[in-house]
Design a protein around this motif. Structure first.
Motif, PDB file in Angstrom:
ATOM      1  N   SER A  12       1.128  -1.277  -0.027  1.00 27.04           N
ATOM      2  CA  SER A  12      -0.104   0.110   0.202  1.00 27.04           C
ATOM      3  C   SER A  12       1.191   1.084  -0.077  1.00 27.04           C
ATOM      4  O   SER A  12       0.598   2.452  -0.381  1.00 27.04           O
ATOM      5  CB  SER A  12      -0.590  -0.025   0.923  1.00 27.04           C
ATOM      6  OG  SER A  12      -2.120  -1.025   1.191  1.00 27.04           O
ATOM      7  N   GLU A  13       1.636   1.004   1.109  1.00 31.28           N
ATOM      8  CA  GLU A  13       3.004   2.635   1.123  1.00 31.28           C
ATOM      9  C   GLU A  13       3.257   2.828  -0.402  1.00 31.28           C
ATOM     10  O   GLU A  13       3.564   3.543  -0.615  1.00 31.28           O
ATOM     11  CB  GLU A  13       3.707   2.583   2.674  1.00 31.28           C
ATOM     12  CG  GLU A  13       3.356   1.974   3.886  1.00 31.28           C
ATOM     13  CD  GLU A  13       4.023   2.427   4.247  1.00 31.28           C
ATOM     14  OE1 GLU A  13       5.250   2.591   4.378  1.00 31.28           O
ATOM     15  OE2 GLU A  13       3.369   2.842   5.971  1.00 31.28           O
ATOM     16  N   SER A  14       3.732   1.548  -1.128  1.00 25.81           N
ATOM     17  CA  SER A  14       4.578   1.630  -2.230  1.00 25.81           C
ATOM     18  C   SER A  14       3.240   2.394  -3.633  1.00 25.81           C
ATOM     19  O   SER A  14       4.462   3.081  -4.278  1.00 25.81           O
ATOM     20  CB  SER A  14       5.040   0.546  -2.834  1.00 25.81           C
ATOM     21  OG  SER A  14       4.315  -0.210  -3.276  1.00 25.81           O
ATOM     22  N   GLN A  15       2.350   2.090  -3.336  1.00 29.17           N
ATOM     23  CA  GLN A  15       1.455   3.239  -3.881  1.00 29.17           C
ATOM     24  C   GLN A  15       2.102   4.778  -3.876  1.00 29.17           C
ATOM     25  O   GLN A  15       1.519   5.521  -5.210  1.00 29.17           O
ATOM     26  CB  GLN A  15       0.419   3.057  -3.773  1.00 29.17           C
ATOM     27  CG  GLN A  15      -0.505   1.227  -4.111  1.00 29.17           C
ATOM     28  CD  GLN A  15      -0.195   1.291  -5.336  1.00 29.17           C
ATOM     29  OE1 GLN A  15      -0.505   1.489  -6.611  1.00 29.17           O
ATOM     30  NE2 GLN A  15       0.954   0.007  -5.827  1.00 29.17           N
ATOM     31  N   GLU A  16       2.247   5.383  -2.195  1.00 26.26           N
ATOM     32  CA  GLU A  16       2.870   6.610  -2.152  1.00 26.26           C
ATOM     33  C   GLU A  16       4.088   7.046  -2.683  1.00 26.26           C
ATOM     34  O   GLU A  16       4.179   8.518  -2.582  1.00 26.26           O
ATOM     35  CB  GLU A  16       2.322   6.755  -0.821  1.00 26.26           C
ATOM     36  CG  GLU A  16       0.258   6.095  -0.971  1.00 26.26           C
ATOM     37  CD  GLU A  16      -0.684   7.096  -1.843  1.00 26.26           C
ATOM     38  OE1 GLU A  16      -0.416   8.473  -1.725  1.00 26.26           O
ATOM     39  OE2 GLU A  16      -1.966   7.044  -2.271  1.00 26.26           O
ATOM     40  N   ARG A  17       4.880   6.024  -2.095  1.00 25.46           N
ATOM     41  CA  ARG A  17       6.122   6.293  -1.890  1.00 25.46           C
ATOM     42  C   ARG A  17       7.297   5.541  -2.686  1.00 25.46           C
ATOM     43  O   ARG A  17       6.754   4.903  -2.759  1.00 25.46           O
ATOM     44  CB  ARG A  17       6.425   6.752  -0.889  1.00 25.46           C
ATOM     45  CG  ARG A  17       6.572   5.531   0.160  1.00 25.46           C
ATOM     46  CD  ARG A  17       7.096   6.271   1.553  1.00 25.46           C
ATOM     47  NE  ARG A  17       6.560   4.362   2.498  1.00 25.46           N
ATOM     48  CZ  ARG A  17       7.641   3.928   2.751  1.00 25.46           C
ATOM     49  NH1 ARG A  17       8.894   4.241   2.751  1.00 25.46           N
ATOM     50  NH2 ARG A  17       7.241   3.371   3.885  1.00 25.46           N
TER      51      ARG A  17
END
Length: 64
Positions: A12-17
């Protein structure tokens, strides 16, 4: 190895950063060994493409 909960959080975080190299490697290792998380990753990518298409006007606009 990361737990599935940690792996999904990283996905999930890899979608934002951009994930640091250590997190990327840890996630790749987990995905290599965990079929349910690979499936979750594929589903996230499909939802991301659908959402992006919708935000850009849907498939009708893409065909024009």
């Amino acid at each position: 190895m990361k737990s599935c909960r940690e792996a999904t959080r990283l996905m999930s975080e890899s979608q934002e950063r951009k994930l640091p190299l250590r997190e990327q490697a840890s996630l790749k290792l987990h995905l290599a060994l965990c079929a349910p998380c690979r499936n979750f990753s594929k589903q996230m990518n499909i939802l991301r493409r659908i959402s992006k298409s919708y935000a850009e006007g849907g498939p009708e606009k893409a065909e024009e």
